[in-house]
Enzyme design. Structure first.
Site, PDB file in Angstrom:
ATOM      1  N   LYS A  14       1.407  -1.334  -0.383  1.00 14.68           N
ATOM      2  CA  LYS A  14      -0.066   0.397   0.048  1.00 14.68           C
ATOM      3  C   LYS A  14       0.626   1.595  -0.049  1.00 14.68           C
ATOM      4  O   LYS A  14       0.681   2.570  -0.764  1.00 14.68           O
ATOM      5  CB  LYS A  14      -0.482  -0.664   1.322  1.00 14.68           C
ATOM      6  CG  LYS A  14      -1.604   1.101   1.172  1.00 14.68           C
ATOM      7  CD  LYS A  14      -2.265   1.508   2.333  1.00 14.68           C
ATOM      8  CE  LYS A  14      -1.890   1.813   3.334  1.00 14.68           C
ATOM      9  NZ  LYS A  14      -2.612   2.314   5.095  1.00 14.68           N
ATOM     10  N   ASP A  24      -6.625   0.271   1.018  1.00 15.69           N
ATOM     11  CA  ASP A  24      -6.416   0.098   2.788  1.00 15.69           C
ATOM     12  C   ASP A  24      -7.951  -0.209   2.776  1.00 15.69           C
ATOM     13  O   ASP A  24      -8.512  -1.106   2.340  1.00 15.69           O
ATOM     14  CB  ASP A  24      -6.817   1.837   2.804  1.00 15.69           C
ATOM     15  CG  ASP A  24      -7.741   2.738   2.304  1.00 15.69           C
ATOM     16  OD1 ASP A  24      -8.601   1.772   1.678  1.00 15.69           O
ATOM     17  OD2 ASP A  24      -7.457   4.048   3.453  1.00 15.69           O
TER      18      ASP A  24
END
Length: 225
Positions: free
Chosen positions: A134, A152
């Site tokens: 991420k 997320d």
């Protein structure tokens, strides 16, 4: 670690391909200027802020980083710090002790491996302390304009509720979204999904009555932790 392929064999939810353009069109209307809410001036600040944002709010990170960056404006300055030097600046952020250790090591790695610069390379970012998939996607997309989807909790939750993915693993959600949307839309998509997850499609009590996607959302009214 390498980028997820768009040719993943995992099965998409029924109707996902038909819903994808509807979702994108709605998000374009709702959040035409969607961007990260983390505040940064250069790739180093973005990298640090993203590492700090794990299991923390962007608001708490943005409150801490001005003083942190005044003390440590670049990798060279931060590489000379010990974790206990960094801790006071980020004490109000969750997991601050572990994050201080990661930032001190990350800065040294940037100096040793990349001349103090944040690399424009997925695998190189992932290899840094405290970073992951991420983080790499956030940095590459926001600092260097590379097509990427950062998954997320908001992006994962909305992807499942909107029937774009049935996966719970963030890497697999990312793969599904990459298959459903053109690369040119990836950066906007993940920012807009995050904003919608924060403002309308809340985790515990989604505001379905206020959502313009209610007419085609297959999970409307379903609460998901």
């Amino acid at each position: 670690m390498t980028r997820t392929s768009r040719t993943s064999s995992q099965r998409l939810p029924n109707g996902a391909k038909a819903r994808a353009p509807l979702v994108l069109a709605a998000l374009r209307v709702l959040y035409p200027a969607a961007r990260t809410e983390l505040e940064f001036r250069d790739p180093f600040e973005l990298l640090v802020a993203t590492v700090l944002s794990a299991q923390a709010t962007d608001v708490s990170v943005n409150a801490a980083t001005p003083a942190l960056f005044e003390a440590y404006p670049d990798a060279a300055a931060m590489s000379r710090a010990e974790p206990e030097d960094i801790e006071p600046y980020i004490r109000r952020i969750g997991l601050y002790r572990a994050k201080a250790k990661n930032l001190a090591l990350l800065a040294r790695q940037l100096m040793e491996r990349h001349g103090g610069e944040v690399p424009d390379n997925f695998d190189a970012v992932v290899a840094l302390a405290g970073a992951g998939r991420k983080t790499a996607n956030v940095v590459l997309s926001n600092a260097y304009g590379r097509p990427a989807i950062a998954v997320d909790t908001h992006v994962g939750r909305l992807s499942r509720r909107l029937g774009l993915s049935a996966q719970t693993n963030p890497d697999k959600v990312e793969a599904d979204l990459m298959r459903l949307f053109d690369a040119a839309d990836w950066i906007f998509l993940h920012h807009a999904l995050i904003l919608h997850g924060r403002r309308i499609c809340l985790a515990r009590r989604p505001l379905c009555g206020q959502c313009v996607m209610a007419s085609f959302c297959p999970k409307i009214g379903v609460e998901e932790g």
